[in-house]
Design an enzyme around this catalytic site. Structure first.
Site, PDB file in Angstrom:
ATOM      1  N   LEU A  90       0.852  -1.193   0.000  1.00  0.00           N
ATOM      2  CA  LEU A  90       0.000   0.000   0.000  1.00  0.00           C
ATOM      3  C   LEU A  90       0.888   1.244   0.000  1.00  0.00           C
ATOM      4  CD1 LEU A  90      -2.586  -1.249   2.621  1.00  0.00           C
ATOM      5  CD2 LEU A  90      -2.990  -0.997   0.170  1.00  0.00           C
ATOM      6  N   HIS A  91       1.538   1.497  -1.110  1.00  0.00           N
ATOM      7  CA  HIS A  91       2.493   2.607  -1.162  1.00  0.00           C
ATOM      8  C   HIS A  91       1.806   3.951  -0.891  1.00  0.00           C
ATOM      9  CE1 HIS A  91       5.594  -0.048  -2.776  1.00  0.00           C
ATOM     10  NE2 HIS A  91       4.727  -0.474  -3.675  1.00  0.00           N
TER      11      HIS A  91
END
Length: 305
Positions: free
Chosen positions: A232-233
């Site tokens: 989940l950048h």
């Protein structure tokens, strides 16, 4: 405490989409003034459409979306990511946008908005920084009026994902990153050093998809994306604005290699020595995340939509 007034500059992209949804689900902490889009993961026409598809999915057609730059500052063509599917959102069936793009160019909107709310706006670039760089080039007086820059990009202490030394967002337009990160704006970096720790897995998505039709769509996007990159950048940027205690990091000075060679897009961070506490630094680089708390918060917030 008043919510953060933010402009989200993005290139949706699955993780961009989840960042948008997280911001929309957190009105007590986040006031999303507008979304600006840039070419990055997919071409500009896709990113501008995808931002509106996500807002339409969430029933938030009131969020203005502005299309920006279709290529990097100094190149005729951009570079694309393959992990987001052909359309940028994992080829998942989503509603088509039912509201129009704003006519104003994203660069002009950024300049206008920053002047109108001097010292109040947090810019959140989670794609290449072309729009923000060109806004600063066009009107340098906006730089000291930006409250802070909280961005996803770079790899300070770990390998890159687009080259051995560079992360995708910086690699696509290193000249823009150089302009923005050297403009004297207070800044917080969420690079691969921390975002690679924010991994999702199938059990987490199995539980999340049961909550609502909206989350079924969101998890379908994440499943497609997660097959290649289960991190989940971009949502880390929004999560920090909601709950800063989820993250910790170091202070230092950053520079960007903007020559088109093997060091293209490399982000070099000189960490402030502890015995020189009075030294000036220009960035906080996040390096650690409490992943269980992050995933719990993400699930709870998204379930509100």
């Amino acid at each position: 405490m008043a919510p953060h007034k933010i402009i989200l500059d993005c290139d949706p992209g699955v993780d961009d989409a989840i960042a948008i949804l997280l911001a929309l689900a957190s009105p007590q902490e986040i006031e999303l003034l507008g979304i600006t889009t840039v070419a990055g993961n997919v071409p500009l026409e896709n990113t501008a459409r995808n931002a509106r598809r996500i807002c339409t999915l969430a029933g938030r057609q009131d969020i203005p979306v502005y299309a920006g730059c279709s290529r990097p500052m100094l190149e005729a063509e951009g570079r694309r990511s393959k992990v987001h599917g052909n359309d940028g959102l994992g080829n998942v069936t989503l509603p088509e946008p039912d509201f129009a793009l704003q006519e104003e160019h994203a660069v002009d909107y950024l300049i206008r908005a920053i002047h109108a709310a001097s010292g109040e706006i947090t810019l959140c670039p989670i794609g290449p920084m072309t729009n923000i760089a060109l806004a600063i080039v066009k009107d340098p007086s906006i730089a000291p009026k930006i409250k802070q820059l909280v961005f996803m990009g770079g790899a300070a202490f770990c390998p890159g994902n687009s080259s051995p030394v560079a992360e995708f967002n910086i690699y696509v337009d290193p000249w823009a990153a150089h302009v923005v990160l050297s403009a004297g704006i207070p800044q917080v970096m969420f690079g691969l050093d921390v975002t690679l720790q924010a991994k999702i897995n199938s059990n987490y998505l199995d539980a999340l998809q049961q909550v609502s039709p909206l989350l079924a769509s969101a998890t379908a996007m994440m499943r497609s994306y997660g097959a290649s990159d289960p991190c989940l950048h971009d949502p880390c940027v929004i999560a920090w604005l909601i709950e800063p205690s989820l993250f910790s990091g170091v202070e230092g000075d950053i520079s960007v290699s903007y020559h088109d060679d093997i060091h293209r897009g490399q982000t070099v961070v000189a960490v402030k020595p502890r015995h020189l506490a009075d030294n000036q630094t220009n960035i906080t680089v996040m390096t650690e995340v409490d992943k269980p708390r992050l995933l719990k918060m993400l699930a709870e917030r998204l379930s509100r939509l």
